[in-house]
Design an enzyme around this catalytic site. Structure first.
Site, mmCIF file in Angstrom:
data_model
loop_
_atom_site.group_PDB
_atom_site.id
_atom_site.type_symbol
_atom_site.label_atom_id
_atom_site.label_comp_id
_atom_site.label_asym_id
_atom_site.label_seq_id
_atom_site.Cartn_x
_atom_site.Cartn_y
_atom_site.Cartn_z
ATOM 1 N N ARG A 90 -8.630 0.960 4.752
ATOM 2 C CA ARG A 90 -7.500 1.767 4.651
ATOM 3 C C ARG A 90 -7.881 2.752 3.167
ATOM 4 O O ARG A 90 -7.110 2.584 2.096
ATOM 5 C CB ARG A 90 -6.294 0.914 4.529
ATOM 6 C CG ARG A 90 -5.842 0.281 5.939
ATOM 7 C CD ARG A 90 -4.670 -0.408 5.680
ATOM 8 N NE ARG A 90 -3.564 0.412 5.966
ATOM 9 C CZ ARG A 90 -2.274 0.071 6.028
ATOM 10 N NH1 ARG A 90 -2.106 -1.144 5.741
ATOM 11 N NH2 ARG A 90 -1.280 0.836 6.105
ATOM 12 N N ASP A 147 1.073 -0.584 15.482
ATOM 13 C CA ASP A 147 2.066 -1.300 14.953
ATOM 14 C C ASP A 147 2.643 -2.387 16.277
ATOM 15 O O ASP A 147 3.341 -3.032 16.137
ATOM 16 C CB ASP A 147 3.160 -0.897 14.155
ATOM 17 C CG ASP A 147 2.479 -0.319 12.898
ATOM 18 O OD1 ASP A 147 1.439 -0.712 12.564
ATOM 19 O OD2 ASP A 147 3.299 0.410 12.154
ATOM 20 N N ARG A 188 0.844 -1.154 0.044
ATOM 21 C CA ARG A 188 -0.142 -0.117 -0.010
ATOM 22 C C ARG A 188 0.784 1.327 -0.084
ATOM 23 O O ARG A 188 0.465 2.291 -0.365
ATOM 24 C CB ARG A 188 -0.899 0.023 1.123
ATOM 25 C CG ARG A 188 -2.029 -1.316 1.389
ATOM 26 C CD ARG A 188 -2.748 -0.957 2.530
ATOM 27 N NE ARG A 188 -3.292 0.308 2.511
ATOM 28 C CZ ARG A 188 -4.486 0.344 1.792
ATOM 29 N NH1 ARG A 188 -4.920 -0.814 1.019
ATOM 30 N NH2 ARG A 188 -5.345 1.345 1.763
ATOM 31 N N VAL A 235 -7.683 6.130 0.832
ATOM 32 C CA VAL A 235 -6.688 7.250 0.592
ATOM 33 C C VAL A 235 -7.248 8.588 0.256
ATOM 34 O O VAL A 235 -6.601 9.396 -0.362
ATOM 35 C CB VAL A 235 -5.685 6.918 -0.592
ATOM 36 C CG1 VAL A 235 -4.786 5.713 -0.021
ATOM 37 C CG2 VAL A 235 -6.371 6.347 -1.820
ATOM 38 N N ASP A 236 -8.654 8.557 0.771
ATOM 39 C CA ASP A 236 -9.302 9.889 0.157
ATOM 40 C C ASP A 236 -8.729 11.061 0.782
ATOM 41 O O ASP A 236 -8.882 12.084 0.278
ATOM 42 C CB ASP A 236 -10.770 9.702 0.985
ATOM 43 C CG ASP A 236 -10.846 9.406 2.480
ATOM 44 O OD1 ASP A 236 -10.141 8.591 2.994
ATOM 45 O OD2 ASP A 236 -11.334 10.191 3.019
ATOM 46 N N GLN A 237 -7.949 11.128 1.721
ATOM 47 C CA GLN A 237 -7.293 12.379 2.634
ATOM 48 C C GLN A 237 -6.073 12.728 1.774
ATOM 49 O O GLN A 237 -5.790 13.869 1.563
ATOM 50 C CB GLN A 237 -6.665 11.952 3.836
ATOM 51 C CG GLN A 237 -7.896 11.725 4.680
ATOM 52 C CD GLN A 237 -9.170 12.756 4.947
ATOM 53 O OE1 GLN A 237 -8.848 14.019 5.151
ATOM 54 N NE2 GLN A 237 -10.460 12.293 4.767
ATOM 55 N N ILE A 281 -7.202 2.506 15.660
ATOM 56 C CA ILE A 281 -6.672 2.938 14.341
ATOM 57 C C ILE A 281 -7.298 2.208 13.033
ATOM 58 O O ILE A 281 -7.645 2.704 11.984
ATOM 59 C CB ILE A 281 -5.266 2.926 14.261
ATOM 60 C CG1 ILE A 281 -4.409 3.675 15.243
ATOM 61 C CG2 ILE A 281 -4.746 3.514 12.864
ATOM 62 C CD1 ILE A 281 -4.651 5.242 15.630
HETATM 63 N N1 EPU Z 1 -7.512 6.726 6.653
HETATM 64 C C1 EPU Z 1 -8.629 7.162 5.935
HETATM 65 N N2 EPU Z 1 -8.285 7.907 4.873
HETATM 66 C C2 EPU Z 1 -7.093 8.069 4.351
HETATM 67 C C3 EPU Z 1 -6.060 7.724 5.132
HETATM 68 C C4 EPU Z 1 -6.038 7.042 6.360
HETATM 69 O O1 EPU Z 1 -9.676 6.855 6.243
HETATM 70 O O2 EPU Z 1 -7.028 8.920 3.345
HETATM 71 C C5 EPU Z 1 -7.585 5.915 7.886
HETATM 72 C C6 EPU Z 1 -7.097 4.399 7.817
HETATM 73 O O3 EPU Z 1 -8.041 3.728 7.181
HETATM 74 C C7 EPU Z 1 -6.754 4.076 9.370
HETATM 75 C C8 EPU Z 1 -6.359 5.593 9.919
HETATM 76 O O4 EPU Z 1 -6.763 6.661 9.003
HETATM 77 O O5 EPU Z 1 -8.166 4.026 9.861
HETATM 78 C C9 EPU Z 1 -4.943 5.716 10.040
HETATM 79 O O6 EPU Z 1 -4.195 5.236 8.773
HETATM 80 P P1 EPU Z 1 -2.955 6.056 8.049
HETATM 81 O O7 EPU Z 1 -3.171 6.701 7.037
HETATM 82 O O8 EPU Z 1 -2.131 6.887 9.398
HETATM 83 O O9 EPU Z 1 -1.996 4.485 8.021
HETATM 84 P P2 EPU Z 1 -1.010 4.485 6.817
HETATM 85 O O10 EPU Z 1 -0.488 5.523 6.681
HETATM 86 O O11 EPU Z 1 -1.663 3.781 5.836
HETATM 87 C C10 EPU Z 1 1.007 3.746 8.371
HETATM 88 C C11 EPU Z 1 1.915 2.832 8.459
HETATM 89 C C12 EPU Z 1 1.451 1.551 9.038
HETATM 90 C C13 EPU Z 1 0.690 2.044 10.391
HETATM 91 C C14 EPU Z 1 -0.107 3.190 10.251
HETATM 92 C C15 EPU Z 1 -0.560 3.695 11.681
HETATM 93 C C16 EPU Z 1 3.651 3.089 6.576
HETATM 94 C C17 EPU Z 1 4.108 2.575 5.230
HETATM 95 N N3 EPU Z 1 2.620 2.292 7.116
HETATM 96 O O12 EPU Z 1 -0.084 3.450 7.412
HETATM 97 O O13 EPU Z 1 2.194 0.533 9.183
HETATM 98 O O14 EPU Z 1 0.122 0.679 11.125
HETATM 99 O O15 EPU Z 1 0.572 4.336 9.682
HETATM 100 O O16 EPU Z 1 0.365 4.042 12.464
HETATM 101 O O17 EPU Z 1 4.036 4.020 7.084
HETATM 102 C C18 EPU Z 1 3.039 -1.739 9.444
HETATM 103 O O18 EPU Z 1 4.149 -1.239 9.382
HETATM 104 O O19 EPU Z 1 2.792 -2.836 9.913
HETATM 105 C C19 EPU Z 1 2.072 -0.872 9.127
HETATM 106 C C20 EPU Z 1 0.794 -1.357 8.671
#
Ligand code: EPU
Length: 416
Positions: A121, A304, A92, A123-125, A326
């Site tokens: 998860r 995590d 992702r 990516v709308d934001q 989360i």
């Molecule tokens: N979310 C939305 N819309 C968005 C973006 C996020 O609804 O546009 C929601 C997600 O569905 C979730 C929450 O916001 O419920 C937080 O998600 P976030 O975007 O912070 O997660 P991420 O950026 O996709 C990163 C790490 C993850 C870690 C999370 C939370 C990376 C590459 N991945 O994911 O790492 O769990 O932040 O800290 O940095 C892992 O390493 O095993 C892993 C999953």
């Protein structure tokens, strides 16, 4: 498919070096797309996810040279702005090329990542933020297509704290015209590390590490050299293993200041922790005490680290409540832990874990990266043999985990 075979019950003793952080390395690799001069990185972990990201960047036309932990990414010859489904679906974090591509080349076509084992998860934001900066975005045929002659600085307020969302927008803003303010920004140390790399490349960023990041756009970024921060989640995983199975271990090349929530919970569980500037020593001589926790954005307790603490609670004295705030589906490991004899009751996003005196080895299946880490910890502590299947999840985010654990006295081997 590889599996891990663990003979449980051996305390862990010795010293090991923690690798560079996966979740810092991945966005920083993408940051290289922002400049036409090479970005040189040290302390890059040897992980499947890093290899996947390198493959994606090469497909876009960057040149990558890797020697051990050192990597040079030269994005002077980028010839494509398309991240195809075949690569994005396996990781992702590929969405992190979106911001840099549209900022430097005015166009990007990136596959939507789709669903995932731990939650929806979306990516709308990421999309909303880039639109606010003037990008014209269409989502069609499973792809996000973005176009902008030059992004414009603006005021962005994300609906929730998002780590890669903040990173994508911060990278895009470095080359935008004028000032971008990102409110409700993620404060994770990996965001700060990315800001450091971008700053070395000539970006003007204030407030990284706070929930308000201000980026003053510049015309271009240049080449730079950056050392990727230590992996606080890998470090925390080894500390949890010691808390569960006992022993004494010194972790070198860590950044203890990024691990406060984890270290606090380990102390609560009864571990003796000593800290230096770049090391942590843990000693555990008794059965751990159960801890209760609630995951939250940094500096709160990291999602995590949730599965690893659930594994510790399984054999702890007392009852611990774990609440996941989360991701909506991050308890898959609970069912596998039950196969090892754990007493876990799930109620929505809360798990009530009643510690049992011992787990018993069984065959279990890894479902995602951190779930796998929790299962390894449980296997290290369970009586008899535990077989963990589908460990490709583990290889995505842990460098030679079985070798590092063997070095500490664990009886663990990989079989194909
Ligand atoms: N979310 C939305 N819309 C968005 C973006 C996020 O609804 O546009 C929601 C997600 O569905 C979730 C929450 O916001 O419920 C937080 O998600 P976030 O975007 O912070 O997660 P991420 O950026 O996709 C990163 C790490 C993850 C870690 C999370 C939370 C990376 C590459 N991945 O994911 O790492 O769990 O932040 O800290 O940095 C892992 O390493 O095993 C892993 C999953």
């Amino acid at each position: 498919m590889d599996k891990l075979i663990i003979q449980g019950g051996k305390p862990l003793r010795g010293e090991l070096e923690v690798s560079g952080a996966k979740n810092a390395a991945l966005p920083i690799l993408c940051a290289a797309l922002l400049a036409s001069e090479p970005l040189e990185l040290d302390n890059v972990p040897r992980l499947h996810d890093v290899a996947t990201m390198a493959r994606l960047l090469e497909q876009l036309g960057t040149k990558i040279v890797r020697a051990g932990e050192h990597m040079t990414i030269d994005a002077s010859g980028v010839s494509s702005v398309e991240a195809p489904y075949e690569l994005v679906k396996t990781m992702r974090a590929s969405i992190l090329v979106l911001g840099p591509l549209v900022a430097r080349f005015g166009a990007a076509r990136v596959s939507l990542p789709g669903g995932c084992a731990i939650g929806q998860r979306p990516v709308d934001q990421h999309i909303k933020g880039l639109q606010a900066m003037g990008a014209e975005i269409h989502v069609e045929h499973g792809y996000v297509t973005a176009q902008a002659s030059r992004l414009r600085g603006t005021h962005i307020f994300t609906d929730m704290v998002t780590v890669t969302g903040t990173e994508n927008l911060m990278m895009a803003a470095t080359l935008a015209e004028g000032e971008t303010v990102i409110e409700n920004a993620a404060r994770e140390p990996e965001v700060t590390d990315l800001a450091r790399a971008l700053t070395a490349m000539g970006a003007r960023i204030e407030g990284a590490g706070t929930d308000r990041i201000i980026v003053h756009g510049v015309e271009r970024l240049r080449g730079a050299r950056h050392r990727v921060m230590a992996d606080r989640i890998e470090a925390g995983t080894f500390l949890c293993a010691v808390a569960a199975v006992g022993g004494e271990v010194l972790l070198a090349r860590v950044q203890p200041e990024t691990m406060e929530a984890t270290l606090g919970k380990l102390r609560e569980a009864g571990a003796r922790i000593e800290l230096g500037n770049d090391w942590v020593r843990i000693a555990m001589s008794a059965r751990p005490r159960a801890v209760s926790l609630r995951t939250a954005p940094y500096p709160g307790f990291a999602t995590d680290m949730q599965a690893q603490f659930m594994a510790v609670n399984c054999i702890a004295e007392g009852v611990g409540t774990i609440t996941e705030t989360i991701f909506e589906n991050r308890f898959m490991h609970a069912l596998e832990l039950q196969r090892l004899g754990a007493d876990i009751a799930l109620d929505g996003n809360t798990a009530l874990v009643k510690g049992v005196p011992a787990l018993s080895g069984a065959t279990v299946m890894a479902t995602d990266l951190r779930a796998s880490a929790g299962l390894v910890i449980a296997g290290l502590v369970a009586r008899g043999e535990t077989v963990i299947e589908r460990i490709y999840h583990l290889d995505r985010g842990y460098e030679r985990m079985e070798a590092k654990l063997s070095g500490l006295g664990a009886v663990i081997e990989r079989r194909s």
